[in-house]
Design an enzyme around this catalytic site. Structure first.
Site, mmCIF file in Angstrom:
data_model
loop_
_atom_site.group_PDB
_atom_site.id
_atom_site.type_symbol
_atom_site.label_atom_id
_atom_site.label_comp_id
_atom_site.label_asym_id
_atom_site.label_seq_id
_atom_site.Cartn_x
_atom_site.Cartn_y
_atom_site.Cartn_z
ATOM 1 N N HIS A 1 -3.477 72.785 -5.369
ATOM 2 C CA HIS A 1 -3.777 72.561 -3.951
ATOM 3 C C HIS A 1 -2.701 73.044 -2.978
ATOM 4 O O HIS A 1 -2.865 72.935 -1.771
ATOM 5 C CB HIS A 1 -4.051 71.071 -3.682
ATOM 6 C CG HIS A 1 -2.811 70.201 -3.760
ATOM 7 N ND1 HIS A 1 -2.357 69.663 -4.930
ATOM 8 C CD2 HIS A 1 -1.945 69.784 -2.803
ATOM 9 C CE1 HIS A 1 -1.266 68.947 -4.707
ATOM 10 N NE2 HIS A 1 -0.983 69.017 -3.415
HETATM 11 C C1 UD1 Z 1 -0.986 66.747 1.786
HETATM 12 C C2 UD1 Z 1 0.519 66.910 1.786
HETATM 13 C C3 UD1 Z 1 0.984 67.492 0.460
HETATM 14 C C4 UD1 Z 1 0.460 66.679 -0.705
HETATM 15 C C5 UD1 Z 1 -1.027 66.496 -0.595
HETATM 16 C C6 UD1 Z 1 -1.392 65.509 -1.668
HETATM 17 C C7 UD1 Z 1 1.414 67.387 4.033
HETATM 18 C C8 UD1 Z 1 2.016 68.417 4.887
HETATM 19 N N1 UD1 Z 1 0.966 67.817 2.846
HETATM 20 O O1 UD1 Z 1 -1.545 68.040 1.679
HETATM 21 O O2 UD1 Z 1 2.390 67.478 0.408
HETATM 22 O O3 UD1 Z 1 0.764 67.345 -1.901
HETATM 23 O O4 UD1 Z 1 -1.358 65.943 0.694
HETATM 24 O O5 UD1 Z 1 -2.718 65.420 -1.942
HETATM 25 O O6 UD1 Z 1 1.359 66.239 4.391
HETATM 26 N N2 UD1 Z 1 -9.175 66.832 3.143
HETATM 27 C C9 UD1 Z 1 -10.382 66.250 2.822
HETATM 28 N N3 UD1 Z 1 -10.402 64.916 2.565
HETATM 29 C C10 UD1 Z 1 -9.297 64.129 2.601
HETATM 30 C C11 UD1 Z 1 -8.087 64.744 2.928
HETATM 31 C C12 UD1 Z 1 -8.031 66.087 3.186
HETATM 32 O O7 UD1 Z 1 -11.415 66.915 2.785
HETATM 33 O O8 UD1 Z 1 -9.397 62.913 2.335
HETATM 34 C C13 UD1 Z 1 -9.143 68.303 3.386
HETATM 35 C C14 UD1 Z 1 -9.289 68.670 4.850
HETATM 36 O O9 UD1 Z 1 -10.038 69.845 4.912
HETATM 37 C C15 UD1 Z 1 -7.860 68.969 5.262
HETATM 38 C C16 UD1 Z 1 -7.249 69.515 3.991
HETATM 39 O O10 UD1 Z 1 -7.897 68.803 2.941
HETATM 40 O O11 UD1 Z 1 -7.791 69.862 6.321
HETATM 41 C C17 UD1 Z 1 -5.762 69.321 3.914
HETATM 42 O O12 UD1 Z 1 -5.406 67.947 4.077
HETATM 43 P P1 UD1 Z 1 -3.927 67.540 4.612
HETATM 44 O O13 UD1 Z 1 -3.725 66.089 4.508
HETATM 45 O O14 UD1 Z 1 -3.668 68.185 5.922
HETATM 46 O O15 UD1 Z 1 -2.981 68.268 3.614
HETATM 47 P P2 UD1 Z 1 -3.040 68.326 2.035
HETATM 48 O O16 UD1 Z 1 -3.285 69.723 1.612
HETATM 49 O O17 UD1 Z 1 -3.932 67.257 1.533
HETATM 50 N N1 UDP Z 2 -4.067 62.392 -8.986
HETATM 51 C C1 UDP Z 2 -5.232 61.644 -9.158
HETATM 52 N N2 UDP Z 2 -6.439 62.292 -9.239
HETATM 53 C C2 UDP Z 2 -6.530 63.644 -9.183
HETATM 54 C C3 UDP Z 2 -5.350 64.404 -9.013
HETATM 55 C C4 UDP Z 2 -4.130 63.742 -8.893
HETATM 56 O O1 UDP Z 2 -5.178 60.426 -9.254
HETATM 57 O O2 UDP Z 2 -7.664 64.155 -9.271
HETATM 58 C C5 UDP Z 2 -2.782 61.676 -8.827
HETATM 59 C C6 UDP Z 2 -1.655 62.088 -9.730
HETATM 60 O O3 UDP Z 2 -1.740 61.422 -10.976
HETATM 61 C C7 UDP Z 2 -0.441 61.645 -8.941
HETATM 62 C C8 UDP Z 2 -0.862 61.910 -7.523
HETATM 63 O O4 UDP Z 2 -2.297 61.967 -7.530
HETATM 64 O O5 UDP Z 2 -0.216 60.257 -9.116
HETATM 65 C C9 UDP Z 2 -0.287 63.232 -7.055
HETATM 66 O O6 UDP Z 2 -0.844 63.608 -5.857
HETATM 67 P P1 UDP Z 2 -0.964 65.105 -5.374
HETATM 68 O O7 UDP Z 2 -0.913 66.053 -6.513
HETATM 69 O O8 UDP Z 2 -2.149 65.140 -4.490
HETATM 70 O O9 UDP Z 2 0.305 65.243 -4.421
HETATM 71 P P2 UDP Z 2 1.796 65.760 -4.669
HETATM 72 O O10 UDP Z 2 2.393 64.927 -5.731
HETATM 73 O O11 UDP Z 2 1.703 67.205 -5.014
HETATM 74 O O12 UDP Z 2 2.451 65.592 -3.342
#
Ligand code: UD1
Ligand code: UDP
Length: 359
Positions: free
Chosen positions: A205
């Protein structure tokens, strides 16, 4: 009146870090509230974690949702400022490196509230990552810096943070993993997904892999080459779905793209995997403890301890297929080193410092 601690969480990786800290602080009688920023809002990105990890119902959900970095960060700041002015907390605790983390840090610092950062000092030294910017700002503003590893402590020292503010406490995400291991059934996960042979689990992601169509195409090509060797289960974060779909991700019978999984379902699947490839931060740490070979598809990691003490290895997209073949040929190791203090008690250590600081 007892002093109030406010925990701020909002994105998926925040929840497994906050759960053990809140539980341990509650055991010490700390008065606390939880604010959910609403950065993540899908059931499988948020609510299921609160439920599975026994987090308290958030006192407030700001419901900010998705937007540009500036809009999302600003919306969280506006919401938190109002709350903090009303509640007057003695301390705010933030987790990890997401936009919710930096937004809460800015508001707390400007209101003169003691700021505690859980997972301080991690550095990728890659300012193209939004998380690196969030880490630098949050650590600069924090009064209590809770580090998961010695390298993080060293980075903070190099940046001039006074040693008295830094606490090497271990990794609360691993507390959550260990506390829930008995609920994670790899055989059941295998059966649920109809897996009969060896399999890989993947999560992808990061903007650096999925935002640009060229990167996404290169990634999909690598994933398909992996799928020629081994079945892949890929719970896909919503961020990359459209781009990876456009690049043809779904067009290989060996790639099972599914919705994000709940924590217990995800770790159950990872536990039985022959190899994991990922660009997640947290998954690098969890595979290290589970002893599952992990290939991190990134040019760098802010978690080098998972390489020196764990099962992690950095690979480029082009290197991924051969690296998977190598992991499959070697099999899982029967013993492996784990990072010091990743022992399931980080939450207790953090809570003890929080309670002592409140006085
Ligand atoms: C965020 C964090 C990243 C983390 C990730 C974990 C920042 C800058 N980045 O990235 O460090 O690894 O979360 O999962 O904070 N969206 C949905 N449903 C949701 C949430 C998001 O559809 O519940 C989609 C939306 O299209 C959104 C995109 O995901 O625009 C990105 O979501 P956002 O929270 O901005 O950043 P992440 O890529 O999730
Ligand atoms: N995780 C989860 N379901 C998924 C993918 C990840 O429960 O389908 C959990 C994973 O085990 C970890 C956390 O989400 O505990 C990590 O989140 P993510 O990879 O979104 O964020 P990051 O650690 O890269 O910031």
């Amino acid at each position: 009146m007892s002093k109030l601690v406010v925990h701020v969480a909002g994105a998926r990786p925040n929840f497994p870090k906050a759960a053990p800290v809140m539980r341990a602080a509650s055991d010490l009688g700390v008065a606390q509230r939880l604010v959910h920023t609403g950065q993540h809002y899908d059931e499988k990105m948020s609510e299921i974690f609160l439920r599975q990890l026994d987090l308290p119902e958030p006192d407030v959900n700001l419901g900010v949702g998705s937007a540009s970095h500036a809009q999302q960060t600003a919306a969280i700041m506006v919401g938190l400022e109002e709350l903090f002015e009303k509640w007057r907390p003695s301390m705010v605790v933030v987790y990890g490196d997401v936009n919710s983390t930096v937004a809460a840090s800015l508001v707390s610092a400007k209101l003169g509230i003691v700021l505690a950062h859980v997972e301080a000092g991690l550095r990728s030294f890659d300012l193209t990552m939004p998380e690196e910017i969030n880490r630098l700002v949050t650590d600069r503003l924090s009064d209590l810096l809770f580090a998961t590893s010695a390298d993080a402590v060293a980075h903070l020292g190099n940046e001039g943070v006074h040693p008295s503010k830094i606490h090497l406490v271990g990794n609360p995400m691993i507390d959550t993993l260990q506390a829930n291991l008995h609920r994670m059934d790899a055989d059941r996960a295998r059966a649920d997904h109809g897996l009969t042979g060896r399999y890989a689990v993947a999560t992808l992601h990061r903007p650096g892999n999925v935002d640009d169509p060229g990167d996404a195409a290169e990634l999909v090509k690598a994933v398909h080459t992996v799928a020629d060797q081994v079945e892949i289960v890929l719970p896909l974060h919503p961020r990359g779905r459209e781009r990876l779909d456009a690049a043809g991700l779904f067009h290989h019978p060996g790639v099972r793209v599914i919705d994000p999984l709940g924590y217990l379902e995800f770790i159950s699947l990872v536990r039985g995997a022959d190899v994991v490839f990922t660009d997640s931060g947290g998954v690098q740490e969890e595979t290290t403890i589970l002893g599952v070979p992990c290939l991190t598809v990134r040019p760098n990691t802010e978690r080098p301890v998972t390489i020196t003490h764990g099962t992690n290895r950095l690979v480029t997209r082009a290197e991924l297929p051969l690296a998977v073949a190598d992991c499959l040929a070697r099999g899982r190791a029967s013993t492996w080193p784990v990072p010091p203090l990743w022992d399931g008690r980080a939450g207790e250590r953090i809570a003890a410092v929080i309670a002592a600081t409140l006085g």
